[in-house]
Design a protein around this motif. Sequence first.
Motif, PDB file in Angstrom:
ATOM      1  N   MET A   4      46.063 -29.353 -30.135  1.00 45.39           N
ATOM      2  CA  MET A   4      46.751 -28.265 -29.422  1.00 45.39           C
ATOM      3  C   MET A   4      46.985 -28.636 -27.948  1.00 45.39           C
ATOM      4  O   MET A   4      46.292 -29.463 -27.371  1.00 45.39           O
ATOM      5  CB  MET A   4      45.930 -26.986 -29.495  1.00 45.39           C
ATOM      6  CG  MET A   4      45.449 -26.620 -30.877  1.00 45.39           C
ATOM      7  SD  MET A   4      46.803 -26.300 -31.994  1.00 45.39           S
ATOM      8  CE  MET A   4      45.899 -26.028 -33.518  1.00 45.39           C
ATOM      9  N   ALA A   5      47.975 -27.993 -27.355  1.00 38.88           N
ATOM     10  CA  ALA A   5      48.273 -28.237 -25.943  1.00 38.88           C
ATOM     11  C   ALA A   5      47.103 -27.853 -25.048  1.00 38.88           C
ATOM     12  O   ALA A   5      46.918 -28.442 -23.975  1.00 38.88           O
ATOM     13  CB  ALA A   5      49.524 -27.458 -25.537  1.00 38.88           C
ATOM     14  N   GLY A   6      46.297 -26.878 -25.489  1.00 38.92           N
ATOM     15  CA  GLY A   6      45.130 -26.493 -24.700  1.00 38.92           C
ATOM     16  C   GLY A   6      44.132 -27.630 -24.533  1.00 38.92           C
ATOM     17  O   GLY A   6      43.456 -27.734 -23.502  1.00 38.92           O
ATOM     18  N   LEU A  45      53.666 -29.482 -27.939  1.00 33.88           N
ATOM     19  CA  LEU A  45      53.296 -29.874 -26.580  1.00 33.88           C
ATOM     20  C   LEU A  45      51.951 -30.587 -26.525  1.00 33.88           C
ATOM     21  O   LEU A  45      51.643 -31.257 -25.537  1.00 33.88           O
ATOM     22  CB  LEU A  45      53.277 -28.640 -25.672  1.00 33.88           C
ATOM     23  CG  LEU A  45      54.659 -28.037 -25.360  1.00 33.88           C
ATOM     24  CD1 LEU A  45      54.512 -26.685 -24.709  1.00 33.88           C
ATOM     25  CD2 LEU A  45      55.460 -28.976 -24.471  1.00 33.88           C
ATOM     26  N   GLY A  46      51.138 -30.423 -27.568  1.00 33.03           N
ATOM     27  CA  GLY A  46      49.893 -31.170 -27.645  1.00 33.03           C
ATOM     28  C   GLY A  46      50.092 -32.605 -28.086  1.00 33.03           C
ATOM     29  O   GLY A  46      49.189 -33.434 -27.949  1.00 33.03           O
ATOM     30  N   ILE A  47      51.282 -32.907 -28.613  1.00 34.85           N
ATOM     31  CA  ILE A  47      51.591 -34.260 -29.088  1.00 34.85           C
ATOM     32  C   ILE A  47      52.649 -34.930 -28.219  1.00 34.85           C
ATOM     33  O   ILE A  47      52.551 -36.110 -27.885  1.00 34.85           O
ATOM     34  CB  ILE A  47      52.080 -34.199 -30.557  1.00 34.85           C
ATOM     35  CG1 ILE A  47      50.998 -33.584 -31.448  1.00 34.85           C
ATOM     36  CG2 ILE A  47      52.471 -35.584 -31.060  1.00 34.85           C
ATOM     37  CD1 ILE A  47      51.464 -33.276 -32.849  1.00 34.85           C
ATOM     38  N   TRP A  48      53.663 -34.153 -27.830  1.00 28.84           N
ATOM     39  CA  TRP A  48      54.773 -34.676 -27.028  1.00 28.84           C
ATOM     40  C   TRP A  48      54.515 -34.344 -25.563  1.00 28.84           C
ATOM     41  O   TRP A  48      54.750 -33.237 -25.108  1.00 28.84           O
ATOM     42  CB  TRP A  48      56.084 -34.070 -27.517  1.00 28.84           C
ATOM     43  CG  TRP A  48      57.303 -34.612 -26.855  1.00 28.84           C
ATOM     44  CD1 TRP A  48      57.524 -35.904 -26.458  1.00 28.84           C
ATOM     45  CD2 TRP A  48      58.475 -33.874 -26.483  1.00 28.84           C
ATOM     46  NE1 TRP A  48      58.766 -36.023 -25.880  1.00 28.84           N
ATOM     47  CE2 TRP A  48      59.376 -34.804 -25.892  1.00 28.84           C
ATOM     48  CE3 TRP A  48      58.862 -32.542 -26.628  1.00 28.84           C
ATOM     49  CZ2 TRP A  48      60.624 -34.420 -25.415  1.00 28.84           C
ATOM     50  CZ3 TRP A  48      60.109 -32.150 -26.161  1.00 28.84           C
ATOM     51  CH2 TRP A  48      60.981 -33.081 -25.565  1.00 28.84           C
ATOM     52  N   LEU A  49      54.029 -35.303 -24.806  1.00 25.84           N
ATOM     53  CA  LEU A  49      53.602 -35.059 -23.432  1.00 25.84           C
ATOM     54  C   LEU A  49      54.699 -35.304 -22.407  1.00 25.84           C
ATOM     55  O   LEU A  49      54.550 -34.921 -21.241  1.00 25.84           O
ATOM     56  CB  LEU A  49      52.403 -35.962 -23.085  1.00 25.84           C
ATOM     57  CG  LEU A  49      51.262 -36.068 -24.104  1.00 25.84           C
ATOM     58  CD1 LEU A  49      50.133 -36.898 -23.524  1.00 25.84           C
ATOM     59  CD2 LEU A  49      50.761 -34.703 -24.518  1.00 25.84           C
ATOM     60  N   THR A  50      55.788 -35.940 -22.822  1.00 28.60           N
ATOM     61  CA  THR A  50      56.789 -36.435 -21.871  1.00 28.60           C
ATOM     62  C   THR A  50      57.349 -35.380 -20.922  1.00 28.60           C
ATOM     63  O   THR A  50      57.431 -35.632 -19.702  1.00 28.60           O
ATOM     64  CB  THR A  50      57.944 -37.108 -22.632  1.00 28.60           C
ATOM     65  OG1 THR A  50      57.398 -38.130 -23.472  1.00 28.60           O
ATOM     66  CG2 THR A  50      58.938 -37.722 -21.673  1.00 28.60           C
TER      67      THR A  50
END
Length: 471
Positions: free
Chosen positions: A374-376, A451-456
């Motif tokens: 997760m993005a968190g 957003l937890g995987i794609w940080l760009t």
Amino acid sequence: MNINFLAAVMILALTGAFLPVINRVFRISGILGAIISSIGYVVSLFLVIISDQGRSILNSFFVTDDVSRLIGGMVLVASWMTMLVIYWITEKDKFVNELIGALMISTAGALLLISAENFVSLIIAMELMTMPTYLMVLFAFDDTSLEAGVKYFFNGALAVGFMLFGISLLYGMTGSFEFAALAKNLFKDPLVALAAVFIFAGFGFKLTAFPFHFWGPDVYDGTCPGVAALLTGISKSAAFIGLMRVIYEAIPVISKEFTLILAVIAAVTMTVGNLLALAQKRVSRILAFSSVAHAGYTLVAFAALSVPVSVTGILYHSVAYVFMKTAAFLCFAVFLFIWGARTMDDYKGLGRREPLLAALFLIFLLSLAGVPPMAGFISKVFVFTAAVDAGMTWLALIGLLNSAFSVAYYIWIAKQMYLEEPTLDKPINDSPKKNFVLIPLAVMAVLLIVLGIWLTPVLNASAVYAAKVGF
């Protein structure tokens, strides 16, 4: 400010302002109000996306950069999804269009807040974001919401009073409202330092940071959960970005004592928030004190302002927080509407009664707890990395311990939903259309995972802003 970004703000605010008028004149249904609002959100989101094109105006008041585009887009999506859930819950209320209108105006203020470039535009944007929420908190018009409204109004007035007093002191000493005037004169005159204290105290109220956190849980618990989703998620994320611009542009790395004060406030805030959350029995109060704890996590990155990764930590936590906290309160709102579930005991067995809704709630809880992918989780990695890089390993350890400690009450809610026998016999509001409310929640869940995987996107925006402020 880019003219497209300003147009997005104006369209959102005007749609919200005229929606109650249209309702009174034509007696439109709630669903038509939701459609009109959705059109406003879609147009505004499109304009924010293309706000890197076209000419700029009001450059001394507002700025349009990668940060405002990124956070602005996320705030708009979260507000749009909140509107859809609020509509579904309050469809039969005759004031639902007024509530949605206030939500849109407040969101327009949030867009201005993340773009504010001096103290005048900052205070105007913050009040535009806050003023509609005074009415929204009172939406239920029962004894609980009236108490919450009174507390919120007086603490909101206190916050803006602190900020205005600090800004007036700053202007009296420097003759300028620019952020940079604070940095140039902070140690030249004690009154300028005092002005900084009052300005940050005002932000402390907005962020529910210790010792200004006491009003938050009472207000979030006393008002409509959909309104609490706006206050805890969207408004606070915008306030994080407003504070980031003030600190990095008005007070660069010039004082070890200043960073130490922020570090202590961060440590106490997240510890107090987590300890009090564990002692609660009502899910809304657990989420409210969790919001206090997350303000502490974000302040960890602020305390590490001497390293560029702190910018990434603030941005990533703001992006993740706007979805996970907003969506968590919206899940609570849906459970409350369908089952009347308020306490931990009420949540027993709801994972079997509402499997899809419970699964989405679990995703948001896991993101709040910082569980990968997760993005968190990613946001906490950057926040605690910033503390270590800034030489405050002790603060990172306190943050890690708090994060691990917080898992207890998140898992406690999950245990009640999945491992206990149901205590509620039948729903109090069962609708054949209830699966529609899962769509906006699912959108936010997908965004948290992506957003937890794609940080760009966040890394690019933080790199540009870090370069802008001199890293």
